[in-house]
Structures are given as structure tokens and as C-alpha cells.
Design a protein around this motif. Structure first.
Motif, PDB file in Angstrom:
ATOM      1  N   ARG A  56       0.845  -1.192   0.000  1.00 16.09           N
ATOM      2  CA  ARG A  56       0.000   0.000   0.000  1.00 16.09           C
ATOM      3  C   ARG A  56       0.876   1.235   0.000  1.00 16.09           C
ATOM      4  O   ARG A  56       2.023   1.199   0.463  1.00 16.09           O
ATOM      5  CB  ARG A  56      -0.868   0.044   1.268  1.00 16.09           C
ATOM      6  CG  ARG A  56      -2.009  -0.922   1.318  1.00 16.09           C
ATOM      7  CD  ARG A  56      -2.866  -0.640   2.541  1.00 16.09           C
ATOM      8  NE  ARG A  56      -2.113  -0.470   3.766  1.00 16.09           N
ATOM      9  CZ  ARG A  56      -2.266  -1.199   4.869  1.00 16.09           C
ATOM     10  NH1 ARG A  56      -3.150  -2.172   4.894  1.00 16.09           N
ATOM     11  NH2 ARG A  56      -1.556  -0.968   5.943  1.00 16.09           N
ATOM     12  N   GLU A  57       0.317   2.353  -0.457  1.00 16.94           N
ATOM     13  CA  GLU A  57       1.107   3.588  -0.438  1.00 16.94           C
ATOM     14  C   GLU A  57       1.421   4.034   0.980  1.00 16.94           C
ATOM     15  O   GLU A  57       2.378   4.764   1.221  1.00 16.94           O
ATOM     16  CB  GLU A  57       0.372   4.685  -1.230  1.00 16.94           C
ATOM     17  CG  GLU A  57      -0.592   5.576  -0.467  1.00 16.94           C
ATOM     18  CD  GLU A  57      -1.856   4.894   0.073  1.00 16.94           C
ATOM     19  OE1 GLU A  57      -1.902   3.671   0.224  1.00 16.94           O
ATOM     20  OE2 GLU A  57      -2.811   5.645   0.364  1.00 16.94           O
TER      21      GLU A  57
ATOM     22  N   TYR B 281       1.605   0.893  -4.404  1.00 11.04           N
ATOM     23  CA  TYR B 281       0.323   1.198  -5.044  1.00 11.04           C
ATOM     24  C   TYR B 281      -0.104   2.646  -4.786  1.00 11.04           C
ATOM     25  O   TYR B 281      -1.162   2.918  -4.197  1.00 11.04           O
ATOM     26  CB  TYR B 281      -0.750   0.220  -4.566  1.00 11.04           C
ATOM     27  CG  TYR B 281      -0.432  -1.230  -4.873  1.00 11.04           C
ATOM     28  CD1 TYR B 281      -0.007  -1.615  -6.139  1.00 11.04           C
ATOM     29  CD2 TYR B 281      -0.543  -2.212  -3.890  1.00 11.04           C
ATOM     30  CE1 TYR B 281       0.282  -2.945  -6.425  1.00 11.04           C
ATOM     31  CE2 TYR B 281      -0.253  -3.543  -4.169  1.00 11.04           C
ATOM     32  CZ  TYR B 281       0.162  -3.903  -5.443  1.00 11.04           C
ATOM     33  OH  TYR B 281       0.451  -5.217  -5.712  1.00 11.04           O
ATOM     34  N   GLY B 282       0.746   3.558  -5.211  1.00  8.10           N
ATOM     35  CA  GLY B 282       0.455   4.981  -5.080  1.00  8.10           C
ATOM     36  C   GLY B 282       1.532   5.777  -5.793  1.00  8.10           C
ATOM     37  O   GLY B 282       2.587   5.244  -6.134  1.00  8.10           O
TER      38      GLY B 282
ATOM     39  N   PHE C 112       2.640  11.284  -3.144  1.00  8.68           N
ATOM     40  CA  PHE C 112       1.559  11.207  -2.158  1.00  8.68           C
ATOM     41  C   PHE C 112       2.116  10.764  -0.810  1.00  8.68           C
ATOM     42  O   PHE C 112       1.937  11.429   0.204  1.00  8.68           O
ATOM     43  CB  PHE C 112       0.459  10.246  -2.618  1.00  8.68           C
ATOM     44  CG  PHE C 112      -0.744  10.241  -1.702  1.00  8.68           C
ATOM     45  CD1 PHE C 112      -1.699  11.238  -1.791  1.00  8.68           C
ATOM     46  CD2 PHE C 112      -0.904   9.244  -0.749  1.00  8.68           C
ATOM     47  CE1 PHE C 112      -2.806  11.245  -0.935  1.00  8.68           C
ATOM     48  CE2 PHE C 112      -1.998   9.246   0.105  1.00  8.68           C
ATOM     49  CZ  PHE C 112      -2.951  10.250   0.008  1.00  8.68           C
TER      50      PHE C 112
ATOM     51  N   PHE D  83      -2.019   4.894  -7.862  1.00  6.28           N
ATOM     52  CA  PHE D  83      -3.237   4.319  -7.290  1.00  6.28           C
ATOM     53  C   PHE D  83      -3.906   3.383  -8.291  1.00  6.28           C
ATOM     54  O   PHE D  83      -3.784   3.549  -9.508  1.00  6.28           O
ATOM     55  CB  PHE D  83      -4.216   5.431  -6.889  1.00  6.28           C
ATOM     56  CG  PHE D  83      -3.751   6.260  -5.724  1.00  6.28           C
ATOM     57  CD1 PHE D  83      -3.537   5.692  -4.484  1.00  6.28           C
ATOM     58  CD2 PHE D  83      -3.522   7.624  -5.877  1.00  6.28           C
ATOM     59  CE1 PHE D  83      -3.107   6.452  -3.408  1.00  6.28           C
ATOM     60  CE2 PHE D  83      -3.096   8.402  -4.810  1.00  6.28           C
ATOM     61  CZ  PHE D  83      -2.893   7.812  -3.578  1.00  6.28           C
TER      62      PHE D  83
ATOM     63  N   TYR E 260      -7.654   1.753   1.913  1.00  4.39           N
ATOM     64  CA  TYR E 260      -7.035   1.964   0.604  1.00  4.39           C
ATOM     65  C   TYR E 260      -8.026   1.812  -0.543  1.00  4.39           C
ATOM     66  O   TYR E 260      -8.096   2.654  -1.443  1.00  4.39           O
ATOM     67  CB  TYR E 260      -5.867   0.993   0.404  1.00  4.39           C
ATOM     68  CG  TYR E 260      -5.219   1.157  -0.950  1.00  4.39           C
ATOM     69  CD1 TYR E 260      -4.261   2.147  -1.179  1.00  4.39           C
ATOM     70  CD2 TYR E 260      -5.587   0.360  -2.039  1.00  4.39           C
ATOM     71  CE1 TYR E 260      -3.690   2.335  -2.431  1.00  4.39           C
ATOM     72  CE2 TYR E 260      -5.024   0.537  -3.291  1.00  4.39           C
ATOM     73  CZ  TYR E 260      -4.081   1.529  -3.485  1.00  4.39           C
ATOM     74  OH  TYR E 260      -3.535   1.715  -4.729  1.00  4.39           O
TER      75      TYR E 260
ATOM     76  N   CYS F 123      -9.316   4.643  -3.296  1.00  4.65           N
ATOM     77  CA  CYS F 123      -9.150   4.525  -4.748  1.00  4.65           C
ATOM     78  C   CYS F 123     -10.489   4.694  -5.469  1.00  4.65           C
ATOM     79  O   CYS F 123     -10.552   5.302  -6.549  1.00  4.65           O
ATOM     80  CB  CYS F 123      -8.536   3.174  -5.103  1.00  4.65           C
ATOM     81  SG  CYS F 123      -6.763   3.029  -4.727  1.00  4.65           S
TER      82      CYS F 123
ATOM     83  N   ARG G 108      -3.324   8.526   5.763  1.00  2.00           N
ATOM     84  CA  ARG G 108      -3.902   8.721   4.428  1.00  2.00           C
ATOM     85  C   ARG G 108      -4.909   9.870   4.442  1.00  2.00           C
ATOM     86  O   ARG G 108      -4.923  10.712   3.539  1.00  2.00           O
ATOM     87  CB  ARG G 108      -4.574   7.434   3.958  1.00  2.00           C
ATOM     88  CG  ARG G 108      -5.193   7.550   2.557  1.00  2.00           C
ATOM     89  CD  ARG G 108      -5.836   6.247   2.108  1.00  2.00           C
ATOM     90  NE  ARG G 108      -4.846   5.199   1.972  1.00  2.00           N
ATOM     91  CZ  ARG G 108      -4.785   4.129   2.760  1.00  2.00           C
ATOM     92  NH1 ARG G 108      -5.673   3.962   3.736  1.00  2.00           N
ATOM     93  NH2 ARG G 108      -3.844   3.220   2.587  1.00  2.00           N
TER      94      ARG G 108
ATOM     95  N   GLY H 296      -2.518  14.454  -6.594  1.00  2.00           N
ATOM     96  CA  GLY H 296      -2.660  13.051  -6.193  1.00  2.00           C
ATOM     97  C   GLY H 296      -3.665  12.259  -6.981  1.00  2.00           C
ATOM     98  O   GLY H 296      -4.032  11.164  -6.583  1.00  2.00           O
TER      99      GLY H 296
END
Length: 404
Positions: A140-141, A172-173, A177, A199, A301, A305, A329, A372
Motif C-alpha cells: 500500500r502507499e 500502489y500509489g 503522495f 493508485f 485503501y 481509490c 492517508r 494526487g
């Protein structure tokens, strides 16, 4: 144009102990890949109790391993309380290894937990590395607050093992960000393997099934898996109770992991308010998000998205423990002007929460602030996988020519 790879295989691992995020992320990636590449097969190993409740495209399937649940204090226990946790983990480890040996994947993608739950994929990583499988770690980011992640990974010697096993690390970002490994001592070799793919964009599936989103305008309230979402739903209901001028229709999705006692209590309370409709679960959340005027969530997450993908005004009330991922986040997205945020104690004030709910449908959509909003993850992953499989095909062809 769809490309074809003969008998290409990808194995994915999703440990799934508390929510739906890992499985839904793996499923989104798998569906995007089989859509782009005919001949490709994807198999997802999942511990989610309701893995079978989702639809899967042709050439995407799953193997269910015994479920382990994560308690609110961060500890684990077997879903079947009659089976010892150690025995459950041994069964999971054996199934994962056997699946890898039988399936013989070209690529193995591990979601979030580098060595799996309690190290259960380390044996499989060792086996696949010896057999030339490309090993990918997907992060994950945002993983957690740096000091918490550092403590956890040092205790398990995780960073050294990532360097030892993984060929690639997908974040995944976008890089601007957040960096999931910020504040950690990251070896240069690990940094060099990191690829911020962006993302993961979501879309409404075009599967020929009838549209089942509610008619009319509504705000969507979702807690993801729902295991720790009862407080958010309670506060939404309380806001409607205390402010009679709040009359937006609200569709509330409790989540399949919400404890039965809490679920039944919230359904009873919500049924007394004509503007609130409560459902327990929907396996096509993309449609519900796409049809909403605004989204209220804890900011996991996948929901984030979907908020960006369908460009929906959003109000995030993040959970604060045992991980701080949702808080980080929500704060970052709020700083960028993409969402509004209330802390849990602020949402407990019914009039303050009601005011935020009332303003939600009029809030500017995330696209009004471009920061973003790069949703390129699935495209970048597909391009990367295509290049790997193309190289594999050329190597195979070269071997065939040499032996013929």
C-alpha cells in the motif's frame, strides 16, 4: 489490443485477517491483467472468509486457506476456535507451498505482508526463487506510522528478507503522495527495486448484470470489512437522530465482518430513521460508490481509490489503531484538498457530524484539485507484467530453437 501469452501464470497471496482490502486489491489487479492478456491465468491464495462471495472473471480463480482473524489488539486467532492457531498456520503454510508447486507460476505477487502472516510464505518464496519465478512484493502507499512499522519489521528481520527474496516492489500509489518506507533504514538495493506504480483505478464492471444501485440521490456510508466500523455507523445514526434538518438519503453498508451483536443493534436503530437504509454487504461496491453523491468512510485503501476513480466528494473518519495507516492517508488527502476529514472524537459530536454530512454533497469533487489524482496503477502493472512475460516467451523460444 489484447495480447496473448500461452500458458502464462501468476500466483497472488492475500493473507486477509481483518478486512476485505487485500483480496479486493488482488482481485482488481488480476482482472486488469486477464483483460489485457489472453492466455494468462491468475490464481489468488486468500484467507478471506467470504472470498467466494465475489465474482471472478474467466481465468481468475482463488484458493481458500483456513481463516485467521485479527483482533482489535493486533493479536491473531483461528476463525474456528476449536483449532489451535499454530495448527491453522501450519495448514495455511502447507496449502500455499503445495499450490505454488502445482501451479508453477511465472510471477508470484505477495500483498503487503512480505513474509506472509507469521512468516507463512517464506518457505514458498525460497522454493519459487530456486525455480526462477519472479517475486513481487506489493505495498500500500501507506503501511503504518514509521515508528510502528520499523519496530515490527526489525523484530521480524523483514527488511533483510525483502532484499534477499524480492525482485521487485510495487508501491500502489504515486511517489509524491506518500512513501510507505519513510523513516526506515532502507538498503539501496531495496530502494532500487521500488516502483511507485500509482493508485489502482476502479471501474464499474460491464458484466451484463442488471444495475442494482439505489434510485435517486444518496450518500454512501461504508466501513469496508466492518470489523471495526460500528462506531462510525453509530455516529452517523446519532447525527441523524439529533439533527432533524439532516434529510439526505443515506445508504449504509455495514460490512461482512461486523460482529453480529453490533450489526443487529445498528440495524434496529437505523430502521427508526426514514432517511437511512442499511445493508450488510454488497460484492459490487464500485456501483454503489459510482452512484453516490458523496462517500463517508474510514478511508481504507480500496475505498480511497474508488473515491478518486469515481470523483466523489468524501468525508473520512479514520480509525486510529492498531495501525495509523488510515489516519495518515486521511490527513495527507485532506492536506491536498481531496477529502474532508473528522477525527473519531469529532464525529462523536452529533451536531458537528451532522453539519459535515449536510455539507458533503456540495463539497467539490477531488478532480477540482488535481493533486494526487494519478490513477495509473493498473496500467503500469499491466505494462510491467507484459514486458516480463514477453521476455519469458523470447527466452523460451530461444531454448526451443537451441534444442531443436
Amino acid at each position: 489490443m489484447v495480447r496473448r501469452f500461452e500458458d502464462a501464470r501468476i500466483l497472488m497471496y492475500s493473507h486477509d485477517t481483518f478486512g476485505l482490502g487485500h483480496l479486493r486489491r488482488c482481485r482488481a489487479i488480476a482482472h486488469a491483467l486477464v483483460e489485457d492478456y489472453s492466455g494468462l491465468q491468475v490464481l489468488i491464495i486468500s484467507g478471506a472468509t467470504i472470498a467466494g462471495a465475489f465474482d471472478y472473471r474467466a481465468r481468475v480463480d482463488f484458493v481458500k486457506i483456513p481463516s485467521v482473524i485479527k483482533l482489535r489488539n493486533g493479536e491473531y486467532t483461528s476463525l474456528d476456535r476449536h483449532i489451535d492457531l499454530h495448527e491453522t498456520l501450519k495448514m495455511r503454510q502447507s496449502i500455499i507451498r503445495s499450490t505454488a508447486e502445482t501451479f508453477k507460476p511465472d510471477i508470484f505477487i505477495v500483498d503487503k505482508e512480505p513474509m506472509g502472516l507469521r512468516g507463512e510464505v517464506e518457505d514458498t518464496l525460497t522454493y519459487l526463487k530456486m525455480h526462477g519465478t519472479r517475486l513481487v512484493l506489493g505495498l500500500r502507499e501507506i503501511m503504518d506510522a514509521p515508528h510502528l512499522l520499523e519496530e515490527e519489521w526489525k523484530r521480524r528481520d523483514t527488511m533483510r528478507k525483502i532484499e534477499q527474496f524480492y525482485d521487485s516492489i510495487w508501491v500502489y500509489g504515486p511517489p509524491d503522495f506518500y512513501d510507505p518506507l519513510v523513516g526506515l533504514d532502507v538498503p539501496a538495493a531495496v530502494r532500487d527495486r521500488m516502483n511507485f506504480v500509482g493508485f489502482l483505478q476502479r471501474s464499474v464492471p460491464h458484466d451484463g448484470l442488471p444495475d442494482h444501485k439505489p434510485e435517486g440521490d444518496y450518500i454512501l456510508v461504508t466501513t469496508g470489512g466492518g470489523g471495526d466500523g460500528a462506531e462510525l455507523i453509530h455516529n452517523v445514526i446519532h447525527a441523524y437522530q439529533q439533527d432533524p434538518s439532516l434529510k439526505h438519503d443515506a445508504l449504509v453498508v455495514l460490512g461482512p465482518y461486523m460482529p453480529a451483536k453490533q450489526r443487529n443493534k445498528l440495524i434496529r436503530k437505523g430502521s427508526r430513521i426514514p432517511f437511512i437504509k442499511i445493508i450488510e454487504f454488497d460484492n459490487r461496491m464500485e456501483e454503489l460508490v459510482a452512484g453516490a453523491r458523496g462517500v463517508v468512510s474510514m478511508g481504507g485503501y480500496n475505498t480511497y481509490c474508488e473515491i478518486l476513480s469515481f470523483d466523489k466528494p468524501a468525508l473520512i473518519v479514520p480509525r486510529l489503531q492498531p495501525r495509523e495507516e488510515q489516519l495518515i492517508r486521511a490527513r495527507r488527502a485532506s492536506e491536498l484538498g481531496l477529502v474532508d476529514m473528522l477525527l473519531p472524537h469529532e464525529a462523536e459530536d452529533p451536531l458537528r457530524f451532522a453539519e459535515a454530512l449536510r455539507a458533503l454533497p456540495q463539497r467539490a469533487a477531488p478532480s477540482r484539485n488535481k493533486n494526487g489524482l494519478r490513477l495509473e496503477g493498473l496500467v503500469h502493472i499491466s505494462e510491467t507484467v507484459g514486458a516480463w512475460l514477453d521476455h519469458r516467451s523470447k527466452e523460451h523460444l530461444s531454448v526451443v530453437k537451441q534444442t531443436s
